[in-house]
Design a protein around this motif. Structure first.
Motif, PDB file in Angstrom:
ATOM      1  N   LYS A   1      -8.691   1.595  -3.280  1.00 18.15           N
ATOM      2  CA  LYS A   1      -8.612   0.221  -2.782  1.00 18.15           C
ATOM      3  C   LYS A   1      -9.835  -0.030  -1.920  1.00 18.15           C
ATOM      4  O   LYS A   1     -10.068   0.682  -0.951  1.00 18.15           O
ATOM      5  CB  LYS A   1      -7.339   0.026  -1.951  1.00 18.15           C
TER       6      LYS A   1
ATOM      7  N   TYR B   1      -8.854   4.741   0.379  1.00 16.92           N
ATOM      8  CA  TYR B   1      -9.198   3.419   0.906  1.00 16.92           C
ATOM      9  C   TYR B   1     -10.662   3.417   1.307  1.00 16.92           C
ATOM     10  O   TYR B   1     -11.112   4.292   2.046  1.00 16.92           O
ATOM     11  CB  TYR B   1      -8.368   3.103   2.142  1.00 16.92           C
TER      12      TYR B   1
ATOM     13  N   ARG C   1      -6.346   6.254   6.302  1.00  9.98           N
ATOM     14  CA  ARG C   1      -5.041   6.431   5.689  1.00  9.98           C
ATOM     15  C   ARG C   1      -5.115   6.963   4.259  1.00  9.98           C
ATOM     16  O   ARG C   1      -4.315   6.584   3.412  1.00  9.98           O
ATOM     17  CB  ARG C   1      -4.292   5.104   5.737  1.00  9.98           C
TER      18      ARG C   1
ATOM     19  N   ASN D   1       6.194   6.468   0.041  1.00  8.09           N
ATOM     20  CA  ASN D   1       5.149   7.115   0.836  1.00  8.09           C
ATOM     21  C   ASN D   1       3.996   6.142   1.025  1.00  8.09           C
ATOM     22  O   ASN D   1       3.453   5.626   0.057  1.00  8.09           O
ATOM     23  CB  ASN D   1       4.662   8.379   0.110  1.00  8.09           C
ATOM     24  N   ASN D   2       3.668   5.852   2.286  1.00 11.63           N
ATOM     25  CA  ASN D   2       2.505   4.965   2.503  1.00 11.63           C
ATOM     26  C   ASN D   2       1.396   5.653   3.290  1.00 11.63           C
ATOM     27  O   ASN D   2       0.549   5.019   3.881  1.00 11.63           O
ATOM     28  CB  ASN D   2       2.934   3.656   3.168  1.00 11.63           C
ATOM     29  N   GLY D   3       1.422   6.977   3.288  1.00 12.57           N
ATOM     30  CA  GLY D   3       0.354   7.715   3.953  1.00 12.57           C
ATOM     31  C   GLY D   3       0.664   8.019   5.409  1.00 12.57           C
ATOM     32  O   GLY D   3       0.103   8.933   5.988  1.00 12.57           O
ATOM     33  N   VAL D   4       1.555   7.245   6.013  1.00  8.48           N
ATOM     34  CA  VAL D   4       1.939   7.488   7.404  1.00  8.48           C
ATOM     35  C   VAL D   4       3.391   7.954   7.447  1.00  8.48           C
ATOM     36  O   VAL D   4       3.742   8.909   8.128  1.00  8.48           O
ATOM     37  CB  VAL D   4       1.781   6.201   8.259  1.00  8.48           C
TER      38      VAL D   4
ATOM     39  N   MET E   1      -4.388   8.186  -3.071  1.00  9.28           N
ATOM     40  CA  MET E   1      -4.812   6.866  -2.610  1.00  9.28           C
ATOM     41  C   MET E   1      -6.075   7.009  -1.771  1.00  9.28           C
ATOM     42  O   MET E   1      -6.082   7.757  -0.789  1.00  9.28           O
ATOM     43  CB  MET E   1      -3.735   6.231  -1.732  1.00  9.28           C
TER      44      MET E   1
ATOM     45  N   ASP F   1       0.144  11.827  -2.656  1.00  5.70           N
ATOM     46  CA  ASP F   1       1.598  11.910  -2.753  1.00  5.70           C
ATOM     47  C   ASP F   1       1.931  12.914  -3.843  1.00  5.70           C
ATOM     48  O   ASP F   1       1.659  12.672  -5.022  1.00  5.70           O
ATOM     49  CB  ASP F   1       2.153  10.534  -3.091  1.00  5.70           C
TER      50      ASP F   1
ATOM     51  N   PHE G   1      -4.300   9.378   1.326  1.00 13.03           N
ATOM     52  CA  PHE G   1      -3.228  10.356   1.164  1.00 13.03           C
ATOM     53  C   PHE G   1      -2.997  10.735  -0.284  1.00 13.03           C
ATOM     54  O   PHE G   1      -3.354  10.001  -1.197  1.00 13.03           O
ATOM     55  CB  PHE G   1      -1.928   9.872   1.817  1.00 13.03           C
TER      56      PHE G   1
ATOM     57  N   ASN H   1       0.815  -1.221   0.000  1.00  8.72           N
ATOM     58  CA  ASN H   1       0.000   0.000   0.000  1.00  8.72           C
ATOM     59  C   ASN H   1       0.843   1.264   0.000  1.00  8.72           C
ATOM     60  O   ASN H   1       0.512   2.227   0.679  1.00  8.72           O
ATOM     61  CB  ASN H   1      -0.934   0.021   1.202  1.00  8.72           C
ATOM     62  N   SER H   2       1.951   1.223  -0.720  1.00  9.22           N
ATOM     63  CA  SER H   2       2.803   2.402  -0.714  1.00  9.22           C
ATOM     64  C   SER H   2       3.064   2.878  -2.137  1.00  9.22           C
ATOM     65  O   SER H   2       3.067   2.088  -3.076  1.00  9.22           O
ATOM     66  CB  SER H   2       4.115   2.103   0.002  1.00  9.22           C
TER      67      SER H   2
END
Lengths: 115, 255
Positions: free
Chosen positions: B246, B163, B150, A102-105, B161, B154, B152, A85-86
């Protein structure tokens, strides 16, 4: 009234001090559960092995013949997206390698120069 | 204190004074102290449940992001009821999301389901929905997000993204006291849209669980979207090159 004896006053004073101390401890205990939880969460969420796996894959990529790198790179992007998930980006510019993760965290950026 | 004159001291009056003070104190404690104690107990229950809901959110995170197939958590529900409300398509009372892009993609209305705690003494409601922990007061407008999902953007790869975490159940379930919440991941669906676009997210609060304030603060604050008009619950994000949605289907086996 009988003559007053004031020698026991320290007992009352100590009682007050103990009460204030217990109040303070209760406040600290109240906070500790939350602090423990958020700290544990932060440690669990840090994608250390994800970043290590990515770096390892990217260094292997450097061994791949230049004309096939783009295909392997796309594979790395797809695997990162679906499995970890990145969002990942790799740039190879001569001897300089740039990795973006970057994975949001956690956002990770690395610039690596081969000499 | 020698030589003091005790002629004016009456034992009866002293007794009545002391008795009065004692009865007065008991009265004060019953009238004000006891309700305060009950209220404090309710607050403690709600605070404990906030933590419990964050634990449940972490379970859902493990199921979705860490390839864990099944999770079981023992927990204690105090001062209220924990219920699992599965997503029901077409349920007008349920909150739902709709995601569209300027390139013509339309997700349709996505119903997500929730794990919901309703306090019996207070009027607090805490929900785990779409990967977020949300809290509101029954019958009032506002809401807050205790733990964020989560989503986000980028900005280096211009990837957005999203979810969507869909909770389903075979039947409506509820529990109070000590119990276990069992959840499993059923399936994952990934949709990738690649072209320059503007993404629009619409949150429809439904009629029963309005968390629009919490989602507004999250989407405009943390994610960086802009609301098209105040109070419209429609948010846009321009300059997106890749949109990844997702969707996870999680089944709640029991609470």
């Amino acid at each position: 009234m009988a003559r007053m004896n004031e020698e026991g006053q320290w007992i009352v004073l100590m009682g007050l001090l103990v009460a204030v101390g217990m109040l303070f401890l209760a406040l600290v205990i109240n906070q500790s559960a939350l602090v423990g939880q958020t700290t544990a969460e932060a440690v669990l969420e840090f994608p250390k092995s994800d970043i290590k796996d990515l770096r390892s894959a990217v260094f292997d990529l450097m061994e791949v013949p230049a004309d096939n790198r783009e295909n392997v790179k796309q594979d790395i992007y797809a695997l990162s997206l679906h499995r970890k998930n990145s969002v990942v980006k790799v740039d190879i510019d001569g001897d300089i390698l740039k990795i973006h993760f970057n994975n949001g965290v956690t956002m990770y950026y690395e610039s690596y120069e081969f000499v | 204190m020698n030589g003091r004159n005790d002629y004016g001291v009456s034992e009866a009056i002293g007794f009545i004074l002391i008795l009065g003070i004692v009865i007065g104190s008991i009265g004060l404690v019953t009238l004000y102290g006891y309700p305060l104690l009950i209220k404090e107990q309710t607050n403690t229950d709600i605070r404990n449940m906030e933590r419990t809901m964050i634990v449940l959110q972490n379970d859902i995170k493990s199921l979705c992001y860490k390839n864990v197939p099944y999770k079981e958590t023992s927990l204690q529900v105090s001062g209220g009821t924990l219920s699992a409300l599965g997503a029901v398509d077409g349920d007008v009372s349920a909150p739902r999301f709709n995601i569209t892009t300027s390139t013509g993609y339309d997700s349709g209305e996505v119903y997500l389901g929730q794990l919901k705690y309703a306090s019996s003494a207070g009027d607090a409601v805490i929900s785990v929905s779409n990967g977020a922990v949300l809290k509101r007061q029954e019958g009032q407008q506002g809401s807050v997000m205790l733990a964020e999902p989560r989503w986000f953007y980028d900005n280096i790869t211009k990837t957005f993204m999203i979810y969507l975490i869909n909770l389903t159940t075979n039947e409506a379930m509820a529990q109070t006291g000590v119990g276990a919440v069992r959840m499993g991941l059923v399936e994952t669906e990934t949709q990738i849209n690649e072209s320059a676009m503007t993404v629009t997210v619409k949150y429809n609060p439904g009629t029963s669980d309005d968390y629009s304030t919490a989602w507004r603060n999250y989407l405009t604050g943390s994610v960086g979207m802009t609301e098209t008009a105040p109070g419209s619950n429609t948010y846009t994000l321009g300059g997106v090159d890749t949109l990844v949605i997702k969707e996870y289907l999680i089944k709640v086996h029991g609470v």
